[in-house]
Design a protein around this motif. Structure first.
Motif, PDB file in Angstrom:
ATOM      1  N   GLN A 206     -21.154 -35.363  -5.240  1.00  0.00           N
ATOM      2  CA  GLN A 206     -20.452 -34.237  -4.766  1.00  0.00           C
ATOM      3  C   GLN A 206     -20.493 -34.385  -3.343  1.00  0.00           C
ATOM      4  O   GLN A 206     -19.589 -34.104  -2.524  1.00  0.00           O
ATOM      5  N   TRP A 207     -21.499 -35.171  -2.654  1.00  0.00           N
ATOM      6  CA  TRP A 207     -21.506 -35.212  -1.104  1.00  0.00           C
ATOM      7  C   TRP A 207     -20.332 -36.343  -0.862  1.00  0.00           C
ATOM      8  O   TRP A 207     -19.720 -35.775   0.213  1.00  0.00           O
ATOM      9  N   VAL A 208     -20.003 -37.554  -1.481  1.00  0.00           N
ATOM     10  CA  VAL A 208     -18.638 -37.910  -1.146  1.00  0.00           C
ATOM     11  C   VAL A 208     -17.599 -37.272  -1.189  1.00  0.00           C
ATOM     12  O   VAL A 208     -16.455 -37.564  -0.286  1.00  0.00           O
ATOM     13  N   ALA A 209     -17.342 -36.671  -2.416  1.00  0.00           N
ATOM     14  CA  ALA A 209     -16.059 -35.959  -2.756  1.00  0.00           C
ATOM     15  C   ALA A 209     -15.915 -34.406  -1.924  1.00  0.00           C
ATOM     16  O   ALA A 209     -14.913 -34.041  -1.989  1.00  0.00           O
ATOM     17  N   GLY A 210     -17.006 -34.091  -1.201  1.00  0.00           N
ATOM     18  CA  GLY A 210     -16.884 -32.843  -0.502  1.00  0.00           C
ATOM     19  C   GLY A 210     -17.189 -31.683  -1.270  1.00  0.00           C
ATOM     20  O   GLY A 210     -17.096 -30.688  -1.016  1.00  0.00           O
ATOM     21  N   ALA A 211     -17.571 -31.767  -2.520  1.00  0.00           N
ATOM     22  CA  ALA A 211     -18.003 -30.687  -3.387  1.00  0.00           C
ATOM     23  C   ALA A 211     -19.190 -30.011  -3.089  1.00  0.00           C
ATOM     24  O   ALA A 211     -19.281 -29.044  -3.305  1.00  0.00           O
ATOM     25  N   GLY A 212     -20.074 -30.753  -2.491  1.00  0.00           N
ATOM     26  CA  GLY A 212     -21.167 -30.137  -2.130  1.00  0.00           C
ATOM     27  C   GLY A 212     -21.068 -29.684  -0.468  1.00  0.00           C
ATOM     28  O   GLY A 212     -22.299 -29.065   0.178  1.00  0.00           O
ATOM     29  N   SER A 213     -20.245 -30.007   0.228  1.00  0.00           N
ATOM     30  CA  SER A 213     -20.127 -29.384   1.436  1.00  0.00           C
ATOM     31  C   SER A 213     -18.676 -29.335   1.978  1.00  0.00           C
ATOM     32  O   SER A 213     -17.882 -28.918   0.948  1.00  0.00           O
ATOM     33  N   SER A 214     -18.215 -29.278   3.252  1.00  0.00           N
ATOM     34  CA  SER A 214     -16.792 -28.979   3.529  1.00  0.00           C
ATOM     35  C   SER A 214     -16.350 -30.521   4.195  1.00  0.00           C
ATOM     36  O   SER A 214     -15.316 -30.210   4.916  1.00  0.00           O
ATOM     37  N   LYS A 215     -16.949 -31.437   4.126  1.00  0.00           N
ATOM     38  CA  LYS A 215     -16.556 -32.711   4.635  1.00  0.00           C
ATOM     39  C   LYS A 215     -16.685 -33.886   3.473  1.00  0.00           C
ATOM     40  O   LYS A 215     -17.675 -33.966   2.780  1.00  0.00           O
ATOM     41  N   VAL A 216     -15.535 -34.697   3.344  1.00  0.00           N
ATOM     42  CA  VAL A 216     -15.710 -35.712   2.427  1.00  0.00           C
ATOM     43  C   VAL A 216     -16.236 -36.957   3.318  1.00  0.00           C
ATOM     44  O   VAL A 216     -16.184 -37.134   4.388  1.00  0.00           O
ATOM     45  N   TYR A 217     -16.374 -38.143   2.372  1.00  0.00           N
ATOM     46  CA  TYR A 217     -16.811 -39.474   3.027  1.00  0.00           C
ATOM     47  C   TYR A 217     -15.466 -40.380   2.804  1.00  0.00           C
ATOM     48  O   TYR A 217     -15.098 -40.664   1.879  1.00  0.00           O
ATOM     49  N   GLY A 218     -15.061 -40.726   4.104  1.00  0.00           N
ATOM     50  CA  GLY A 218     -13.947 -41.561   4.130  1.00  0.00           C
ATOM     51  C   GLY A 218     -14.317 -43.162   4.011  1.00  0.00           C
ATOM     52  O   GLY A 218     -15.205 -43.346   4.305  1.00  0.00           O
ATOM     53  N   PHE A 219     -13.370 -43.841   3.456  1.00  0.00           N
ATOM     54  CA  PHE A 219     -13.590 -45.464   3.197  1.00  0.00           C
ATOM     55  C   PHE A 219     -12.443 -45.990   3.482  1.00  0.00           C
ATOM     56  O   PHE A 219     -11.336 -45.456   3.180  1.00  0.00           O
ATOM     57  N   SER A 220     -12.561 -46.977   4.472  1.00  0.00           N
ATOM     58  CA  SER A 220     -11.405 -47.633   5.092  1.00  0.00           C
ATOM     59  C   SER A 220     -11.840 -49.121   5.079  1.00  0.00           C
ATOM     60  O   SER A 220     -13.145 -49.622   5.156  1.00  0.00           O
ATOM     61  N   ARG A 221     -10.893 -49.904   5.649  1.00  0.00           N
ATOM     62  CA  ARG A 221     -11.269 -51.166   5.733  1.00  0.00           C
ATOM     63  C   ARG A 221     -12.277 -51.805   6.747  1.00  0.00           C
ATOM     64  O   ARG A 221     -13.064 -52.737   6.621  1.00  0.00           O
ATOM     65  N   ARG A 222     -12.511 -50.868   7.629  1.00  0.00           N
ATOM     66  CA  ARG A 222     -13.399 -51.097   8.884  1.00  0.00           C
ATOM     67  C   ARG A 222     -14.838 -51.265   8.349  1.00  0.00           C
ATOM     68  O   ARG A 222     -15.817 -51.886   8.865  1.00  0.00           O
ATOM     69  N   GLN A 223     -15.245 -50.367   7.180  1.00  0.00           N
ATOM     70  CA  GLN A 223     -16.645 -50.315   6.899  1.00  0.00           C
ATOM     71  C   GLN A 223     -16.774 -51.472   6.124  1.00  0.00           C
ATOM     72  O   GLN A 223     -17.772 -52.422   6.239  1.00  0.00           O
ATOM     73  N   VAL A 224     -15.634 -52.238   5.486  1.00  0.00           N
ATOM     74  CA  VAL A 224     -16.018 -53.413   4.793  1.00  0.00           C
ATOM     75  C   VAL A 224     -16.174 -54.760   5.613  1.00  0.00           C
ATOM     76  O   VAL A 224     -17.074 -55.482   5.519  1.00  0.00           O
ATOM     77  N   GLU A 225     -15.287 -54.622   6.597  1.00  0.00           N
ATOM     78  CA  GLU A 225     -15.312 -55.708   7.786  1.00  0.00           C
ATOM     79  C   GLU A 225     -16.841 -55.703   8.290  1.00  0.00           C
ATOM     80  O   GLU A 225     -17.253 -56.749   8.834  1.00  0.00           O
ATOM     81  N   ARG A 226     -17.176 -54.499   8.512  1.00  0.00           N
ATOM     82  CA  ARG A 226     -18.744 -54.443   9.196  1.00  0.00           C
ATOM     83  C   ARG A 226     -19.686 -54.808   8.276  1.00  0.00           C
ATOM     84  O   ARG A 226     -20.808 -55.415   8.695  1.00  0.00           O
ATOM     85  N   ARG A 227     -19.648 -54.288   6.904  1.00  0.00           N
ATOM     86  CA  ARG A 227     -20.786 -54.561   6.084  1.00  0.00           C
ATOM     87  C   ARG A 227     -20.725 -55.873   5.127  1.00  0.00           C
ATOM     88  O   ARG A 227     -21.566 -56.075   4.609  1.00  0.00           O
ATOM     89  N   ALA A 228     -19.578 -56.295   5.064  1.00  0.00           N
ATOM     90  CA  ALA A 228     -19.187 -57.479   3.940  1.00  0.00           C
ATOM     91  C   ALA A 228     -18.091 -58.068   4.470  1.00  0.00           C
ATOM     92  O   ALA A 228     -17.039 -58.193   3.627  1.00  0.00           O
ATOM     93  N   PRO A 229     -18.005 -58.581   5.533  1.00  0.00           N
ATOM     94  CA  PRO A 229     -16.917 -59.145   5.835  1.00  0.00           C
ATOM     95  C   PRO A 229     -15.995 -60.419   5.296  1.00  0.00           C
ATOM     96  O   PRO A 229     -14.988 -60.577   5.155  1.00  0.00           O
TER      97      PRO A 229
END
Length: 405
Positions: A206-229
């Motif tokens: 729910q937190w990721v999808a925004g169902a529990g708030s008004s904000k979603v968790y976005g996912f893009s290449r920059r997270q991968v390059e930072r945490r698992a290059p």
């Protein structure tokens, strides 16, 4: 009524037990997690090996595996082999920043339990918003031939575990980018995760999808390059990455909030008893999947009584869990049976426990309260980290203010 043979301790025996008695209730061929062993000894060893030093800096690291700071304790916490108070105490004396961050995560787990214990089935819908669901979506949301998706799906399906960062990546790809129903994604996680619970797992989705708030968790290449290059370097789509840019935020539809988000109209039902409630001398200890540890309060208080665990056949037939989840449970029960009498049964709990007053530890899940026809002779308190309060669970911060007063 179905009494099952008690397996000897060990992985091979647990796998054979599941194959012989429970394979019709699973979603895959019988196999175990190569990473996690069930049982109190495995839980105790994992806790003893965990050093909180560096946790704050490394908790979100994905690869290399040696660089991860995640504790890996969640499967044992999920099934009561390690209580949250026990894990809380374990990190005392560590670096203050690391201890605070780790304990914040334990509090998040406790928050999820309070939220689910209070709201129950109502958590199947968004508590503040509902994201749009596209006609296309579902399993194909993860069929992108991206290493950041495929490698983590493999870890989910093989090991039955993911670090928190990759759980968010997969959930965001499913919901924010592809518009698939978060409930279906949550079910897929629940099917495979050894720590799968309708509390923490559902709250996370729910937190990721925004169902529990008004904000979603976005996912893009920059997270991968930072945490698992290494995943980007190995990816066949590294030069045409489908997640190169930031995803568009979906338009969330507000929903009517459940009034119980703000206050608890039945706190005793949410929290369970604060002291032992005895009505009849019990003849057995009933073990639930929430509380399988050697220090389960009902188990400790009744050392001479046999323990009974019931594989809830109608429920498991509906859930169709991965076999590795059941192997983990059987390993745990077989180890316990080496030290005291443990009966394993298959069927409906109320029927399998008929005419036998039970001693049992309260479990903070709606399913426990539904077993009203079980004759509970002695009900023991749940080992809360923070006992539930009647205040708001609308957000983690609001809940924290309520229980930390």
């Amino acid at each position: 009524m179905t009494l099952l043979s008690t397996p000897t301790p060990g992985r091979a025996a647990a796998e054979q037990f599941v194959a012989d008695h429970l394979s019709h209730l699973t979603s895959d061929e019988v196999r175990s997690s190569p990473r996690f062993r069930g049982g109190q000894s495995a839980a105790d060893a994992a806790l003893a090996a965990f050093d909180v030093t560096g946790y704050a800096a490394r908790r979100n690291e994905v690869l290399p595996i040696s660089g991860r700071g995640a504790s890996g304790l969640s499967p044992y916490i999920r099934h009561g082999l390690l209580s949250l108070p026990t894990v809380w105490r374990h990190v005392a004396g560590g670096p203050s920043r690391d201890v605070q961050k780790f304990r914040d995560e334990l509090l998040w787990q406790e928050y999820a339990r309070h939220w689910y214990a209070r709201l129950g089935a109502a958590t199947q819908r968004g508590v503040r918003h509902e994201p749009p669901i596209r006609e296309a979506g579902g399993a194909e949301a993860w069929q992108q031939e991206m290493r950041c998706i495929d490698s983590n799906l493999d870890e989910l399906h093989t090991d039955g575990w993911l670090v928190n960062q990759t759980r968010m990546w997969l959930a965001s790809q499913w919901t924010v980018r592809c518009g698939a129903d978060w409930r279906a994604g949550e079910d897929e996680f629940f099917r495979h995760l050894l720590d799968g619970s309708r509390a923490a797992n559902r709250l996370g989705w729910q937190w990721v999808a925004g169902a529990g708030s008004s904000k979603v968790y976005g996912f893009s290449r920059r997270q991968v390059e930072r945490r698992a290059p290494s995943l980007c370097r190995e990816c066949s789509q590294r030069n045409a990455c489908p997640i190169e840019g930031w995803p568009n935020d979906p338009i969330l539809d507000p929903v009517d909030r459940d009034p119980r988000m703000r206050s608890d109209d039945d706190l005793p039902a949410t929290a369970g008893p604060a002291a032992v409630v005895s009505t009849t001398a019990p003849s057995v200890v009933w073990l639930t999947a929430e509380s399988l540890g050697a220090d389960d309060p009902a188990l400790v208080a009744n050392p001479d009584l046999p323990a009974v665990f019931v594989f809830d056949e109608p429920l498991l037939a509906t859930l169709q869990l991965s076999s590795k989840r059941l192997v983990f449970l059987v390993e745990t029960l077989a180890e316990l049976a080496a030290d005291r009498t443990v009966e394993l049964r298959l069927g409906r709990p109320a029927k399998e426990l008929a005419d036998r007053p039970v001693a049992v530890t309260f479990a903070p899940v709606p399913g426990f309260r539904r077993q009203r026809s079980v004759d509970v002779g002695a009900l023991y308190p749940w080992p809360w980290l923070r006992r539930p309060a009647a205040g708001s669970v609308a957000s983690f911060s609001a809940w924290r203010r309520s229980v930390m007063r």
